[in-house]
Every structure is written in structure tokens, then in C-alpha cells.
Design a protein around this motif. Structure first.
Motif, PDB file in Angstrom:
ATOM      1  N   SER A   1      12.545  36.250  -7.172  1.00 40.42           N
ATOM      2  CA  SER A   1      11.583  37.310  -6.992  1.00 40.42           C
ATOM      3  C   SER A   1      11.878  38.492  -7.265  1.00 40.42           C
ATOM      4  CB  SER A   1      10.872  37.301  -5.507  1.00 40.42           C
ATOM      5  OG  SER A   1      10.041  38.117  -5.221  1.00 40.42           O
ATOM      6  N   ALA A   2      11.405  39.490  -7.775  1.00 38.46           N
ATOM      7  CA  ALA A   2      11.562  41.051  -8.146  1.00 38.46           C
ATOM      8  C   ALA A   2      11.523  41.803  -7.198  1.00 38.46           C
ATOM      9  CB  ALA A   2      10.688  41.465  -9.269  1.00 38.46           C
ATOM     10  N   ILE A   3      10.525  41.424  -5.992  1.00 39.61           N
ATOM     11  CA  ILE A   3      10.413  42.325  -4.927  1.00 39.61           C
ATOM     12  C   ILE A   3      10.573  41.352  -3.684  1.00 39.61           C
ATOM     13  CG2 ILE A   3       8.622  43.627  -5.989  1.00 39.61           C
ATOM     14  CD1 ILE A   3       6.320  41.831  -4.564  1.00 39.61           C
ATOM     15  N   ALA A   4      10.739  42.156  -2.391  1.00 42.90           N
ATOM     16  CA  ALA A   4      10.681  41.515  -0.983  1.00 42.90           C
ATOM     17  C   ALA A   4       9.145  41.749  -0.477  1.00 42.90           C
ATOM     18  CB  ALA A   4      12.002  42.115  -0.366  1.00 42.90           C
ATOM     19  N   PRO A   5       9.236  40.967   0.391  1.00 42.99           N
ATOM     20  CA  PRO A   5       7.779  41.262   1.471  1.00 42.99           C
ATOM     21  C   PRO A   5       7.945  42.421   1.998  1.00 42.99           C
ATOM     22  CG  PRO A   5       8.772  38.970   1.786  1.00 42.99           C
ATOM     23  CD  PRO A   5      10.040  39.753   1.084  1.00 42.99           C
ATOM     24  N   GLY A   6       6.835  43.347   1.956  1.00 42.32           N
ATOM     25  CA  GLY A   6       6.717  44.550   2.610  1.00 42.32           C
ATOM     26  C   GLY A   6       7.315  45.688   1.578  1.00 42.32           C
ATOM     27  N   THR A   7       7.477  45.277   0.643  1.00 45.05           N
ATOM     28  CA  THR A   7       7.940  46.212  -0.852  1.00 45.05           C
ATOM     29  C   THR A   7       6.834  47.237  -1.042  1.00 45.05           C
ATOM     30  OG1 THR A   7       9.507  44.795  -1.521  1.00 45.05           O
ATOM     31  CG2 THR A   7       8.952  46.714  -2.849  1.00 45.05           C
ATOM     32  N   ASP A   8       7.137  48.426  -0.813  1.00 45.82           N
ATOM     33  CA  ASP A   8       6.006  49.373  -1.322  1.00 45.82           C
ATOM     34  C   ASP A   8       6.012  49.350  -2.916  1.00 45.82           C
ATOM     35  OD1 ASP A   8       4.900  51.913  -2.563  1.00 45.82           O
ATOM     36  OD2 ASP A   8       5.057  52.767  -0.502  1.00 45.82           O
ATOM     37  N   LEU A   9       5.092  48.654  -3.639  1.00 45.75           N
ATOM     38  CA  LEU A   9       5.112  48.664  -5.266  1.00 45.75           C
ATOM     39  C   LEU A   9       4.920  49.815  -5.786  1.00 45.75           C
ATOM     40  CD1 LEU A   9       2.790  45.433  -5.075  1.00 45.75           C
ATOM     41  CD2 LEU A   9       5.271  45.791  -5.030  1.00 45.75           C
ATOM     42  N   SER A  10       4.235  50.849  -5.274  1.00 44.55           N
ATOM     43  CA  SER A  10       4.108  52.379  -6.083  1.00 44.55           C
ATOM     44  C   SER A  10       5.336  52.713  -6.173  1.00 44.55           C
ATOM     45  CB  SER A  10       3.228  52.857  -5.584  1.00 44.55           C
ATOM     46  OG  SER A  10       1.795  52.480  -5.724  1.00 44.55           O
ATOM     47  N   GLN A  11       6.135  53.056  -5.024  1.00 45.56           N
ATOM     48  CA  GLN A  11       7.503  53.663  -4.875  1.00 45.56           C
ATOM     49  C   GLN A  11       8.566  52.822  -5.608  1.00 45.56           C
ATOM     50  OE1 GLN A  11       8.883  54.163  -0.995  1.00 45.56           O
ATOM     51  NE2 GLN A  11      11.127  55.029  -1.542  1.00 45.56           N
TER      52      GLN A  11
END
Length: 398
Positions: free
Chosen positions: A5-15
Motif C-alpha cells: 500500500s502507498a498509504i497507511a490508515p488515517g493518512t491525510d491524503l491532501s497533505q
């Protein structure tokens, strides 16, 4: 959550997207990024930069004509499971605002379904059926990078090389044939970057597992159907035999302990099978009956060495001939001289190249030669198969 995965749970996608944009611009501009890119991204950017692609310019898409796309669909084993993939993924696509994309092993998009709004955005990007979506064609992207890495890949926003792809996320995983291990293509889920959810990777992995399981079951049904259709012939047959499909997968065996697969039969080729010796395959419905040739049968071959070496073979089956490279003719001549004792890879390397350092090349040449001449040759050691007589006319001398 999927391990790629490229993100973790809770990642602020915009930031996170803003940070990745700074990373992208810094790395491609030769500056030090605020944080290093992920290793899979770093490797891909390095490959793409080596190809001379420009991130600020969109490469040509030039999708294949519909007729060729349809031909590729028909040839693809994934056509057997695309309906199951639709059931798992497409039913959620409209609600989740993403696309489901399936490519072949070349990276050509064969099927694309999902949200109508996202399809329109994809059309403007050239992300359409028939488009080639490899790293060399469109830069770092999950499909092309999954092909290059031979592993699942998820990319978010500016992890894509092309700036035009920064508004997207994509999650891709290779699909392999569960029996042969052959790469069949890629399953991908793509959508607007800020809609990425951590569960997407798990969803793609589940879809790939389902596809591979369905392919395994389809293979088993294929062999069972072959056995059923051949049942009357098998019941009347005497002696050891195999029933195999066009690719050599064993549907039935009698009187012989053999692997699950033998060489793919051909009507004009004698084949050698462990435990059966030299066999002449007989076409039987959708498969082949493989039995030992009659004891009185002979297989004679003549190698005519000229500007273009030609091998002529006569046996119980129809006579056949094939042209050879000079290297292959040299190998056959060496095997004929060696007789029953045969030769090892180091011995062939020495005879052909003057030293034992070319064993890998020798094994590759033998493999290519066996694809041309069937099982007239055996391995361990390399020699002419039992019952094969070879006459060399002229000399291909190393």
C-alpha cells in the motif's frame, strides 16, 4: 492492509499529495527531496529517466484498433475469469468512483469498466482499451511498474512519473496461470487520488486470488472433459500409455509413473517420455494418446550440412524436415560422434567454445534445439534418444 500500500490508515491524503509533489519535483530536478521516495518508486523513476521520458509531457497513447484488442481478448486466458473479476470489483466501482482495468502480459488494456465519471477522466488521459500502459510507454504507473517488478504495486498521486497522472491513484497486481506459472496480465483498480482507501489493495489481491483459483479449476475441468471423451478408447487400450492435452498436461496415465506434464505433442514429431521411451503421439479428440512406438519401428535422421543445415527425419509418423542454425548442426554432429555415452554440458562447452565457461549458453542452445527436433535428444547426459540413428552428410565442425 496490503503490504504494498502507498498509504497507511488515517493518512491525510491532501497533505500527503502535496509532500509527494515536492518529492517528485526535487528528485526530477536533481535536488534533495524533503523525504525519500519509496524504494519501488525510486527504482521505477530511475528506469523511466533512463528511457529519456519527460514528466512534463504526455507520451503518445495510440491505442490499438478494436479488432486487435478483440483478438487479444480471445487469446487471453483471462477471458475465462473476467466475469468473476467483474463480480468482485465492478459492482463496487460506481459507488467507490474507480475503474477496474485488466491488461494482457504486454500491458495492453483489454477490459475497462467502472464509474462513468471516472471513465470520462480516463479517456482524457488516454487510459483506454487498447492503450499500452507500460513504464516505457507512459512512465511510472502501477500496471507498468507491476510488470517491471513482477509484484503488486500501489501508487498515489505524484508517485506517478507523468504530471498528467498525478490526480490519480492506481493499484495493480500480476495474475499468473496457477498451473504453468505464466504471467497472464495485470488487474488494476484506479481512481481519483483523493478517494484512495487502504482497503483497495486488499480488494485487488482478493480479485487476483479468485482469478487464479478459477483458472486452476478450469484446467482441472479441461482435463476431466478430455478423460471422459477418451474413456472408450482408454478402456480398450492395452499397455502403458498417457492421455495428454495440447500442452502436454497429463489427463490420464496407465502403466507408467510420469510427471504431471510432458513435452507438448506434435503430429510430426516422435517424442521421448520417461518410462515409455520413444513414442508417436496420436491425435484423440482434443488431446493426444501417447504410447510407445512399436519395437520394430525405427527413427532415422539425416543431417545435411550446407549453407543452411537441414535435418530430415523418418519414422512411423509422417516424414518431416526442419532447417537448423550452424550451431545446432554442430551440436547434433557432436552428439552423433559421442554415441550412447553422450556428452555433458562442460564437454559441449569445451568442444564448441574451447573452455568450460559457456555451460549456460550450451544449455540454452540445447533447449532451443529440442524445441525444433522434439525429443530426438535426451539429457543427463546429452545424447541421441534410444532408437534414433543419425547420419551426418558433410560437416558443421566447431
Amino acid at each position: 492492509m496490503a503490504g504494498f500500500s502507498a498509504i497507511a490508515p488515517g493518512t491525510d491524503l491532501s497533505q500527503h499529495a502535496r509532500v509527494l509533489l515536492r518529492v517528485h519535483d526535487a528528485v526530477l530536478g536533481g535536488a534533495r527531496p524533503p523525504v525519500p521516495p519509496r524504494r519501488v518508486v525510486q527504482r521505477s523513476w530511475s528506469r523511466v529517466l533512463g528511457l529519456g521520458l519527460d514528466a512534463s509531457r504526455r507520451g503518445p497513447r495510440d491505442p490499438l484498433p478494436f479488432v486487435e484488442v478483440e483478438q487479444r481478448r480471445q487469446r487471453s486466458a483471462l477471458s475465462l475469469v473476467v466475469d468473476e473479476l467483474r463480480q468482485v470489483l465492478v459492482s463496487a466501482a460506481d459507488a467507490a468512483q474507480f475503474l477496474v482495468v485488466v491488461t494482457d502480459a504486454d500491458g495492453v488494456i483489454l477490459w475497462r469498466e467502472g464509474s462513468a465519471a471516472v471513465r470520462l477522466r480516463a479517456d482524457r488521459l488516454g487510459f483506454t482499451e487498447g492503450a499500452l500502459w507500460t513504464e516505457a510507454a507512459v512512465g511510472t504507473n502501477a500496471i507498468g511498474t507491476a510488470l517491471a517488478e513482477a509484484a503488486p504495486v500501489q501508487l498515489f498521486s505524484a508517485e506517478h512519473f507523468e504530471q498528467a497522472q498525478h490526480p490519480w491513484y492506481c493499484t495493480a497486481a500480476p495474475v499468473h496461470h496457477p498451473v504453468t506459472g505464466e504471467l497472464l496480465g495485470i488487474v488494476d483498480v484506479s481512481g481519483p487520488a483523493l478517494t484512495l482507501h487502504p482497503v483497495i489493495g486488499t480488494l485487488v489481491e482478493a480479485a487476483v486470488r479468485l482469478a487464479e483459483d478459477r483458472l486452476r479449476r478450469a484446467h482441472e475441468r479441461h482435463l476431466a472433459r478430455l478423460r471422459d471423451r477418451a474413456r472408450p478408447v482408454l478402456a480398450a487400450a492395452r499397455g502403458p500409455l498417457l492421455l495428454v492435452d495440447d500442452d502436454g498436461w497429463v489427463a490420464h496415465r496407465s502403466g507408467v509413473d510420469v510427471r504431471t506434464r510432458v513435452a507438448a505433442p506434435r503430429a510430426d514429431r516422435v517424442m521421448s517420455v520417461p518410462g515409455l521411451g520413444l513414442c508417436i503421439p496420436e491425435r484423440l479428440d482434443e488431446g493426444w494418446l501417447v504410447r510407445p512406438r512399436a519395437a520394430r519401428s525405427t527413427v532415422t535422421a539425416e543431417l545435411h550440412v550446407g549453407d543452411v543445415p537441414v535435418l530430415h527425419v523418418r519414422s512411423d509418423a509422417e516424414p518431416w524436415r526442419t532447417t537448423l542454425t550452424r550451431r545446432h548442426a554442430q551440436i547434433l554432429e557432436l552428439l552423433q560422434r559421442a554415441g550412447r555415452a553422450g556428452v555433458s554440458a562442460p564437454q559441449l562447452s569445451t568442444a564448441l567454445f574451447g573452455d568450460e565457461e559457456h555451460c549456460v549458453t550450451v544449455r540454452a542452445e540445447i533447449s532451443r534445439l529440442r524445441r525444433l527436433v522434439g525429443a530426438l535428444l535426451t539429457a543427463s547426459p546429452y545424447r541421441l534418444a534410444d532408437g534414433v540413428t543419425l547420419t551426418v552428410v558433410g560437416s558443421a565442425g566447431p
